[in-house]
Design a protein around this motif. Structure first.
Motif, PDB file in Angstrom:
ATOM      1  N   GLY A   1       5.403   5.188  -2.687  1.00  0.00           N
ATOM      2  CA  GLY A   1       6.669   4.797  -2.078  1.00  0.00           C
ATOM      3  C   GLY A   1       7.344   5.977  -1.406  1.00  0.00           C
ATOM      4  N   GLU A   2       8.589   6.217  -1.738  1.00  0.00           N
ATOM      5  CA  GLU A   2       9.347   7.296  -1.108  1.00  0.00           C
ATOM      6  C   GLU A   2       8.828   8.681  -1.485  1.00  0.00           C
ATOM      7  N   SER A   3       8.003   8.763  -2.523  1.00  0.00           N
ATOM      8  CA  SER A   3       7.448  10.067  -2.921  1.00  0.00           C
ATOM      9  C   SER A   3       6.072  10.331  -2.305  1.00  0.00           C
ATOM     10  N   THR A   4       5.592   9.406  -1.460  1.00  0.00           N
ATOM     11  CA  THR A   4       4.343   9.645  -0.741  1.00  0.00           C
ATOM     12  C   THR A   4       4.476  10.913   0.092  1.00  0.00           C
ATOM     13  N   GLU A   5       3.455  11.759   0.058  1.00  0.00           N
ATOM     14  CA  GLU A   5       3.528  13.049   0.740  1.00  0.00           C
ATOM     15  C   GLU A   5       2.827  13.010   2.097  1.00  0.00           C
ATOM     16  N   TYR A   6       3.431  13.677   3.069  1.00  0.00           N
ATOM     17  CA  TYR A   6       2.855  13.816   4.411  1.00  0.00           C
ATOM     18  C   TYR A   6       2.571  15.306   4.623  1.00  0.00           C
ATOM     19  N   VAL A   7       1.350  15.588   5.065  1.00  0.00           N
ATOM     20  CA  VAL A   7       0.901  16.975   5.206  1.00  0.00           C
ATOM     21  C   VAL A   7       0.408  17.206   6.629  1.00  0.00           C
ATOM     22  N   MET A   8       0.918  18.242   7.278  1.00  0.00           N
ATOM     23  CA  MET A   8       0.427  18.653   8.594  1.00  0.00           C
ATOM     24  C   MET A   8      -0.698  19.664   8.416  1.00  0.00           C
ATOM     25  N   ARG A   9      -1.773  19.447   9.167  1.00  0.00           N
ATOM     26  CA  ARG A   9      -2.839  20.448   9.227  1.00  0.00           C
ATOM     27  C   ARG A   9      -3.156  20.698  10.692  1.00  0.00           C
TER      28      ARG A   9
ATOM     29  N   LEU B   1       0.813  -1.217   0.000  1.00  0.00           N
ATOM     30  CA  LEU B   1       0.000   0.000   0.000  1.00  0.00           C
ATOM     31  C   LEU B   1       0.847   1.267   0.000  1.00  0.00           C
ATOM     32  N   ILE B   2       1.954   1.273   0.737  1.00  0.00           N
ATOM     33  CA  ILE B   2       2.793   2.467   0.711  1.00  0.00           C
ATOM     34  C   ILE B   2       3.384   2.657  -0.687  1.00  0.00           C
ATOM     35  N   GLN B   3       3.695   1.551  -1.366  1.00  0.00           N
ATOM     36  CA  GLN B   3       4.157   1.663  -2.750  1.00  0.00           C
ATOM     37  C   GLN B   3       3.032   2.140  -3.651  1.00  0.00           C
ATOM     38  N   GLY B   4       1.808   1.700  -3.358  1.00  0.00           N
ATOM     39  CA  GLY B   4       0.661   2.144  -4.140  1.00  0.00           C
ATOM     40  C   GLY B   4       0.403   3.627  -4.011  1.00  0.00           C
ATOM     41  N   LEU B   5       0.829   4.214  -2.893  1.00  0.00           N
ATOM     42  CA  LEU B   5       0.682   5.657  -2.688  1.00  0.00           C
ATOM     43  C   LEU B   5       1.850   6.457  -3.261  1.00  0.00           C
TER      44      LEU B   5
ATOM     45  N   CYS C   1      -3.763  10.632  -9.066  1.00  0.00           N
ATOM     46  CA  CYS C   1      -4.134  11.272  -7.809  1.00  0.00           C
ATOM     47  C   CYS C   1      -4.560  12.727  -8.034  1.00  0.00           C
ATOM     48  N   LYS C   2      -3.812  13.471  -8.844  1.00  0.00           N
ATOM     49  CA  LYS C   2      -4.153  14.884  -9.041  1.00  0.00           C
ATOM     50  C   LYS C   2      -5.492  15.036  -9.760  1.00  0.00           C
ATOM     51  N   ASP C   3      -5.791  14.145 -10.715  1.00  0.00           N
ATOM     52  CA  ASP C   3      -7.084  14.213 -11.399  1.00  0.00           C
ATOM     53  C   ASP C   3      -8.213  13.790 -10.469  1.00  0.00           C
ATOM     54  N   PHE C   4      -7.948  12.797  -9.639  1.00  0.00           N
ATOM     55  CA  PHE C   4      -8.946  12.344  -8.668  1.00  0.00           C
ATOM     56  C   PHE C   4      -9.324  13.481  -7.727  1.00  0.00           C
ATOM     57  N   LYS C   5      -8.327  14.172  -7.199  1.00  0.00           N
ATOM     58  CA  LYS C   5      -8.604  15.283  -6.285  1.00  0.00           C
ATOM     59  C   LYS C   5      -9.349  16.414  -6.994  1.00  0.00           C
ATOM     60  N   TYR C   6      -8.922  16.717  -8.209  1.00  0.00           N
ATOM     61  CA  TYR C   6      -9.581  17.786  -8.969  1.00  0.00           C
ATOM     62  C   TYR C   6     -11.057  17.480  -9.149  1.00  0.00           C
TER      63      TYR C   6
ATOM     64  N   VAL D   1      -1.546  11.284   5.103  1.00  0.00           N
ATOM     65  CA  VAL D   1      -0.633  10.478   4.298  1.00  0.00           C
ATOM     66  C   VAL D   1      -1.247  10.409   2.901  1.00  0.00           C
ATOM     67  N   ASP D   2      -0.610  11.074   1.957  1.00  0.00           N
ATOM     68  CA  ASP D   2      -1.234  11.392   0.677  1.00  0.00           C
ATOM     69  C   ASP D   2      -0.407  10.829  -0.474  1.00  0.00           C
ATOM     70  N   ALA D   3      -1.077  10.302  -1.469  1.00  0.00           N
ATOM     71  CA  ALA D   3      -0.373   9.771  -2.635  1.00  0.00           C
ATOM     72  C   ALA D   3       0.351  10.881  -3.387  1.00  0.00           C
ATOM     73  N   ASN D   4       1.447  10.529  -4.028  1.00  0.00           N
ATOM     74  CA  ASN D   4       2.114  11.455  -4.940  1.00  0.00           C
ATOM     75  C   ASN D   4       1.123  11.852  -6.029  1.00  0.00           C
ATOM     76  N   PRO D   5       1.107  13.128  -6.427  1.00  0.00           N
ATOM     77  CA  PRO D   5       0.098  13.592  -7.396  1.00  0.00           C
ATOM     78  C   PRO D   5       0.046  12.803  -8.696  1.00  0.00           C
ATOM     79  N   ASP D   6       1.181  12.248  -9.127  1.00  0.00           N
ATOM     80  CA  ASP D   6       1.224  11.553 -10.416  1.00  0.00           C
ATOM     81  C   ASP D   6       0.925  10.060 -10.317  1.00  0.00           C
ATOM     82  N   VAL D   7       0.746   9.547  -9.108  1.00  0.00           N
ATOM     83  CA  VAL D   7       0.447   8.133  -8.928  1.00  0.00           C
ATOM     84  C   VAL D   7      -0.969   7.830  -9.399  1.00  0.00           C
ATOM     85  N   VAL D   8      -1.149   6.675 -10.026  1.00  0.00           N
ATOM     86  CA  VAL D   8      -2.484   6.230 -10.435  1.00  0.00           C
ATOM     87  C   VAL D   8      -3.154   5.549  -9.250  1.00  0.00           C
TER      88      VAL D   8
END
Length: 310
Positions: free
Chosen positions: A168-176, A162-166, A296-301, A268-275
């Motif tokens: 991998g190392e480009s998975t983004e973490y965002v503080m709110r 799952l972390i690879q599906g998001l 991911c970016k199209d999904f969010k849009y 814990v957010d997928a990289n924008p270019d990940v499918v």
């Protein structure tokens, strides 16, 4: 099924539900893994206790967040979201007595990986802010990878699936950081309207003032506050990657008339270019794909503009 929504905030008599509480210090790893999987299938939300994040670090996180929101408005606006920006990073506020509006002020910024961090949105005051956030980031990434590992194994896949599906190392973490000041008109406003998280999973710390509510079994429930616990939400991306095995929880936040409520979610957010679509290993004749693959970016849009996805 279409959910019948409340037009106004639910009264204090709202039923309280104890979401699953999972002790991560249990030496029986298989038992812990099964508990995480079951909670994610049935609830989409759970508390974890004995999670390994030092309680002193959590105290310091709450301290720097509280100190930031106590700053004069001019100082908070030094890290404000830029006018016209399509990104989410920065300080925002909406404290208006308007029916249907939210009652909150927030600070958003990316915290990992280093390549996506923009320190312009990290407050310089309080001075210990950066040190605390970097320490908390290290602990949060470890906890989230542990949770995602259990969920991957629950799909019959390797721990890293799952972390690879998001990404991998480009998975983004965002503080709110969310601040909900006392609201003299709590019947008119919500801290956060009902929604499912658009990301993978959310790791949440709150102060002692309750306010998180979830929708389950055709009704809204209060989520109990447990001082030493961290709350984990399953988001849309994990639901899609798991082909619907794991539930994305519908939730909202209410405000209090007399007390300040605060929360510190890490997304814990997928990289924008990940499918984002069901992991290929899960798709069989007996388990066809339930979701259309989409970046991911199209999904969010499409989600944010309420456009069809499937």
């Amino acid at each position: 099924m279409e959910i019948e929504r409340d037009q106004h905030i639910s009264p204090p008599s709202l039923l309280a539900e104890t979401i699953p509480i999972i002790d991560l210090s249990n030496l029986d790893e298989e038992l812990v893994a099964r508990a995480v999987v079951q909670a994610s299938e049935e609830w989409g939300i759970f508390h974890v206790v004995n999670h390994g994040i030092p309680l002193d670090l959590i105290r310091r996180l709450k301290e720097v967040g509280t100190q930031f929101f106590e700053l004069p408005e001019t100082e908070k606006k030094a890290v404000a979201k830029q006018d016209g920006s399509k990104d989410f990073e920065g300080y925002t506020t909406n404290l208006k007595y308007v029916e249907g509006e939210v009652w909150t002020e927030n600070l958003f910024h990316r915290i990992w990986p280093p390549s996506c961090i923009n320190f312009n949105y990290w407050p310089k005051n309080p001075p210990q802010y950066r040190e605390v956030i970097e320490e908390y980031t290290e602990e949060t990434t470890k906890l989230s990878e542990r949770i995602l590992g259990y969920l991957s194994e629950g799909l019959g896949l390797p721990r890293e699936a799952l972390i690879q599906g998001l990404g991998g190392e480009s998975t983004e973490y965002v503080m709110r950081m969310n601040n909900y000041p006392p609201d003299p008109k709590p019947d008119l406003t919500l801290g956060v309207p009902e929604h499912t998280d658009i990301i993978g999973i959310t790791i949440i710390i709150t102060n002692e003032v309750p306010g998180l509510q979830i929708f389950k079994d055709d009704r809204w429930f209060d989520v109990h506050y447990i001082p030493s616990a961290i709350t984990v939400n399953i988001g849309d991306q994990i639901m899609r990657l798991s082909n619907g095995k794991y539930k994305n929880v519908l939730h909202r936040a209410i405000v209090d008339k007399e007390k300040q409520r605060m929360s510190w979610p890490v997304f814990v957010d997928a990289n924008p270019d990940v499918v984002i679509g069901p992991l290929p290993e899960l798709i069989t004749g007996d388990n066809p794909s339930k979701f259309k693959p989409i970046t991911c970016k199209d999904f969010k849009y499409r989600r944010l503009l309420k456009l069809p996805i499937e």
